[in-house]
Design a protein around this motif. Structure first.
Motif, short mmCIF file in Angstrom:
data_model
loop_
_atom_site.label_atom_id
_atom_site.label_comp_id
_atom_site.label_asym_id
_atom_site.label_seq_id
_atom_site.Cartn_x
_atom_site.Cartn_y
_atom_site.Cartn_z
N SER A 1 -4.77 11.53 3.94
CA SER A 1 -4.72 10.90 2.61
C SER A 1 -4.90 9.41 2.76
O SER A 1 -4.44 8.81 3.74
CB SER A 1 -3.37 11.16 1.95
OG SER A 1 -3.07 12.54 1.93
N PRO A 2 -5.55 8.77 1.80
CA PRO A 2 -5.68 7.31 1.89
C PRO A 2 -4.32 6.62 1.72
O PRO A 2 -3.43 7.15 1.05
CB PRO A 2 -6.63 6.95 0.75
CG PRO A 2 -6.53 8.09 -0.20
CD PRO A 2 -6.19 9.31 0.60
N SER A 3 -4.20 5.47 2.36
CA SER A 3 -3.05 4.60 2.12
C SER A 3 -3.59 3.40 1.37
O SER A 3 -3.85 2.34 1.95
CB SER A 3 -2.40 4.19 3.44
OG SER A 3 -1.32 3.32 3.20
N SER A 4 -3.78 3.58 0.09
CA SER A 4 -4.52 2.60 -0.71
C SER A 4 -3.68 1.38 -1.04
O SER A 4 -2.46 1.46 -1.16
CB SER A 4 -5.00 3.25 -2.01
OG SER A 4 -5.70 4.44 -1.71
N ASN B 1 0.86 -1.18 0.00
CA ASN B 1 0.00 0.00 0.00
C ASN B 1 0.89 1.23 0.00
O ASN B 1 2.12 1.12 0.10
CB ASN B 1 -1.00 -0.01 1.17
CG ASN B 1 -0.31 0.09 2.52
OD1 ASN B 1 0.92 0.22 2.60
ND2 ASN B 1 -1.08 0.03 3.58
N SER B 2 0.28 2.37 -0.14
CA SER B 2 1.12 3.56 -0.29
C SER B 2 1.86 3.89 1.00
O SER B 2 2.94 4.47 0.97
CB SER B 2 0.31 4.74 -0.80
OG SER B 2 -0.78 4.99 0.04
N GLY B 3 1.29 3.47 2.16
CA GLY B 3 2.01 3.67 3.41
C GLY B 3 3.30 2.86 3.43
O GLY B 3 4.35 3.33 3.86
N ASN C 1 -8.83 12.74 -2.38
CA ASN C 1 -7.45 12.66 -1.89
C ASN C 1 -6.76 11.35 -2.25
O ASN C 1 -5.68 11.07 -1.76
CB ASN C 1 -7.41 12.83 -0.37
CG ASN C 1 -7.84 14.22 0.03
OD1 ASN C 1 -7.62 15.18 -0.71
ND2 ASN C 1 -8.48 14.34 1.19
N GLU D 1 -4.61 8.57 -4.18
CA GLU D 1 -3.30 8.73 -4.82
C GLU D 1 -3.39 9.08 -6.30
O GLU D 1 -2.49 9.74 -6.83
CB GLU D 1 -2.47 7.45 -4.65
CG GLU D 1 -2.04 7.16 -3.22
CD GLU D 1 -3.09 6.41 -2.42
OE1 GLU D 1 -4.28 6.43 -2.81
OE2 GLU D 1 -2.73 5.81 -1.39
N HIS E 1 -0.22 13.94 -2.52
CA HIS E 1 -0.29 12.82 -1.57
C HIS E 1 1.13 12.62 -1.00
O HIS E 1 2.12 12.80 -1.71
CB HIS E 1 -0.76 11.56 -2.31
CG HIS E 1 -0.99 10.38 -1.41
ND1 HIS E 1 0.04 9.61 -0.92
CD2 HIS E 1 -2.14 9.84 -0.91
CE1 HIS E 1 -0.47 8.64 -0.16
NE2 HIS E 1 -1.79 8.77 -0.13
N ARG F 1 -6.88 2.22 6.08
CA ARG F 1 -5.62 2.88 6.45
C ARG F 1 -5.52 4.26 5.82
O ARG F 1 -5.93 4.47 4.67
CB ARG F 1 -4.44 2.01 6.03
CG ARG F 1 -4.37 0.75 6.86
CD ARG F 1 -3.04 0.08 6.76
NE ARG F 1 -3.00 -1.04 7.71
CZ ARG F 1 -1.91 -1.72 8.01
NH1 ARG F 1 -0.76 -1.41 7.44
NH2 ARG F 1 -1.95 -2.70 8.88
N TRP F 2 -4.96 5.15 6.61
CA TRP F 2 -4.81 6.53 6.18
C TRP F 2 -3.39 7.00 6.45
O TRP F 2 -2.71 6.48 7.35
CB TRP F 2 -5.76 7.44 6.95
CG TRP F 2 -7.22 7.13 6.74
CD1 TRP F 2 -8.02 6.34 7.51
CD2 TRP F 2 -8.04 7.60 5.67
NE1 TRP F 2 -9.29 6.28 7.00
CE2 TRP F 2 -9.34 7.05 5.86
CE3 TRP F 2 -7.82 8.43 4.57
CZ2 TRP F 2 -10.39 7.30 4.99
CZ3 TRP F 2 -8.88 8.68 3.71
CH2 TRP F 2 -10.15 8.13 3.92
N LEU F 3 -2.95 7.97 5.70
CA LEU F 3 -1.68 8.65 5.98
C LEU F 3 -2.02 10.06 6.46
O LEU F 3 -2.67 10.82 5.73
CB LEU F 3 -0.82 8.71 4.71
CG LEU F 3 -0.30 7.34 4.25
CD1 LEU F 3 0.30 7.45 2.86
CD2 LEU F 3 0.73 6.78 5.23
N PHE G 1 -1.51 1.09 -8.93
CA PHE G 1 -2.95 0.89 -8.78
C PHE G 1 -3.53 0.30 -10.06
O PHE G 1 -2.93 0.39 -11.13
CB PHE G 1 -3.64 2.21 -8.43
CG PHE G 1 -3.10 2.80 -7.16
CD1 PHE G 1 -3.44 2.24 -5.93
CD2 PHE G 1 -2.23 3.87 -7.17
CE1 PHE G 1 -2.93 2.75 -4.76
CE2 PHE G 1 -1.72 4.39 -6.00
CZ PHE G 1 -2.06 3.83 -4.78
#
Lengths: 469, 74
Positions: free
Chosen positions: B65-68, A244-246, A285, A287, A293, B2-4, A274
């Motif tokens: 922001s989403p943590s997609s 995931n982006s995190g 919001n 990505e 972001h 999950r979010w950032l 994605f």
């Protein structure tokens, strides 16, 4: 007495049998073959002729000349229907016979003796030179459509991709990616099969860097980086669980931290992203919509630090999109998005060894930077996967824009080993300017500027007086 | 989901956890603040799908922001 292998051709044998019927009968069992062959060899009686049990008698259908009935009958084999059996003119029996008896055998009526000489498998040895010889099987015939879709064309050896990239020209000057470390942000790389010299893992992660299976997606990327830059080394940045982006944000921070300490890795490979485009009204919001972001900001920091970031365009091209793709993210203008469409990164589309676009390769314009993809690169070859390769045949060959991207990153590593002062934007410009144009003139939505060419990029930089490392 | 969450770097973790609790939200285990510049940091949290609207007025959470989830392009 020394025996020799020969082929004994017999005239007028087995006139009552049809050619294909006879051959079928003899291939069904050795006993039947021996019985039939013994009968066929009646003209050679008394000469100690022995049937070669490893082979089988083969009927010949006679001279095939234009306009003859045999030729007409054989030409009909091109149709998708079953054709009638044919009469045989002669039959050839592989045998062993004493050398002293060969002349006498030749003299028998209706018998012709042919040599049965040993053949040698055209097997390549191991190592680079052997691999290069394989590459001479290049087939650059491009289909009229210039598109490779299911069922895809067969994979090719690494040597063919190296030949297409022209890496030998750079290698000849002593540059093979040495002193360059590529960061692989993925699901992990196998450090036994590939030169992983570091990386980053969260302390609580079950997987340390360098410990992924050799069949992992990250291991495939590692193999593909080494196509152009076999002396490059790797850092492994494995996602923890589902990407995931995190997770990506954390890995880019680790990249930045490492660069802060010693200037490595000089570039990163990113074969993920994605596969759909959520509704902007519901997810402003997300990505793919928010260029600020945190992940995109971090990637801009990494490129600003001097590390080039190669990103896959994605596998959601309109012709044969991956089954993972959401309909919202398929086709031109909808399939290159998120970090993969940032102007700061190098976005890579995929072609096969015949410079045909693979139908799943995502198409521009990009959703942030319209002029995406930047370049095309090669996929569908035996890198990590394939016969005799480290990952075996779990997959038929390395595939996806996931494979094309590390091939391009490897070319980047190769060039950086020669010109270590190239900033990411200069590297990108060099790769684009020297790419081989495919498709529409100039930049286009399918290949970008063209297909990557390591030799052209290297020579161009040398001619412009680029400082060689 | 999950979010950032982007916050000021002067905000410490225990302060942030207190703010997040108001929105039924918590820091993802093992996640650490990642600096974005000299004044901002970002951290991954787990929280409700409507977190951005719930916390719209929260001055200490200026950007959510989403943590997609992403896919490997295999």
């Amino acid at each position: 007495m020394a025996k020799m292998k020969v082929l004994v051709e017999l005239q007028g044998a087995a006139p009552q049998r049809q050619a294909f019927e006879l051959f079928a009968a003899m291939t069904q069992s050795v006993m039947d073959m021996e019985r039939e062959a013994s009968a066929l060899l009646a003209p050679a009686a008394g000469l100690g002729v022995e049937i070669d049990e490893q082979s089988c008698p083969v009927p010949l259908l006679g001279a095939v000349a234009v306009g003859t009935s045999v030729a007409s009958a054989l030409a009909a084999f091109a149709t998708p229907t079953t054709n009638p059996d044919m009469s045989l003119e002669t039959i050839v029996v592989p045998c062993e016979v004493d050398r002293s008896k060969v002349d006498e055998l030749r003299s028998r009526p209706g018998v012709t003796v042919w040599p049965n000489s040993p053949l040698t498998l055209c097997q390549q040895g191991s190592g680079e030179n052997a691999a290069f010889e394989e590459a001479h099987t290049l087939d650059l015939a491009r289909s009229a459509a210039g598109l490779d879709c299911r069922p895809y064309r067969a994979g090719v050896p690494i040597a063919t991709i190296r030949e297409l990239l022209g890496v030998q020209r750079v290698w000849d000057d002593g540059f093979r990616g040495q002193n360059i470390i590529v960061g692989v942000i993925d699901e992990g790389v196998n450090g036994n099969a590939y030169p992983v010299v570091g990386g980053f893992s969260r302390p609580e992660a079950g997987q340390r860097w360098g410990t992924a299976p050799v069949t992992s997606h990250g291991s495939m990327c590692a193999a593909d980086i080494l196509v152009a830059a076999p002396a490059a080394r790797l850092y492994d940045y494995p996602f923890l669980g589902v990407p995931n982006s995190g997770g990506a944000l954390t890995m880019f921070q680790a990249v930045l931290d490492q660069r802060r300490r010693d200037g490595t890795p000089q570039l990163t490979n990113n074969s993920y992203g994605f596969v759909g485009v959520p509704d902007q009204n519901l997810w402003p919001n997300h990505e793919v919509w928010d260029i600020n972001h945190p992940l995109h900001r971090k990637i801009r920091e990494v490129t600003a630090s001097g590390a080039a970031c190669f990103f896959a365009a994605g596998n959601c091209g309109q012709n044969c999109p991956s089954g993972n793709c959401d309909p919202s993210g398929i086709g031109p203008g909808r399939s290159i998005h998120g970090s993969n469409s940032l102007v700061e990164v190098i976005t890579v589309a995929a072609v096969n060894s015949q410079n045909e676009r693979v139908g799943y390769s995502s198409q521009g314009p990009g959703m942030f930077e319209p002029n995406k993809p930047d370049i095309g690169s090669y996929t569908h070859f035996f890198g990590n996967f394939g016969p005799g390769r480290p990952g075996g045949t779990a997959q038929p060959f390395d595939n996806g824009t996931s494979a094309a991207t590390p091939v391009a990153a490897g070319v980047g590593a190769l060039l950086l080993s020669a010109f270590n002062d190239l900033a990411p934007e200069q590297l990108k410009a060099l790769l684009m300017e020297t790419s081989t144009e495919i498709g529409s003139p100039g930049w286009d939505t399918e290949y970008g500027q063209g297909v990557i060419n390591a030799a052209a990029a290297y020579i161009s930089r040398v001619r412009r007086g680029g400082a060689i490392a | 989901m999950r979010w950032l969450i982007t916050t000021d770097r002067s905000l410490n973790l225990s302060e942030l956890e207190g703010i997040l609790r108001k929105y039924n939200c918590e820091i993802v285990e093992g996640s650490e603040p990642i600096p974005l510049n000299t004044t901002e940091q970002v951290i991954e949290v787990e929280g409700p799908e409507d977190l951005p609207s719930l916390a719209r007025q929260e001055k200490d959470l200026p950007k959510i922001s989403p943590s997609s989830k992403m896919e490997l392009y295999r």
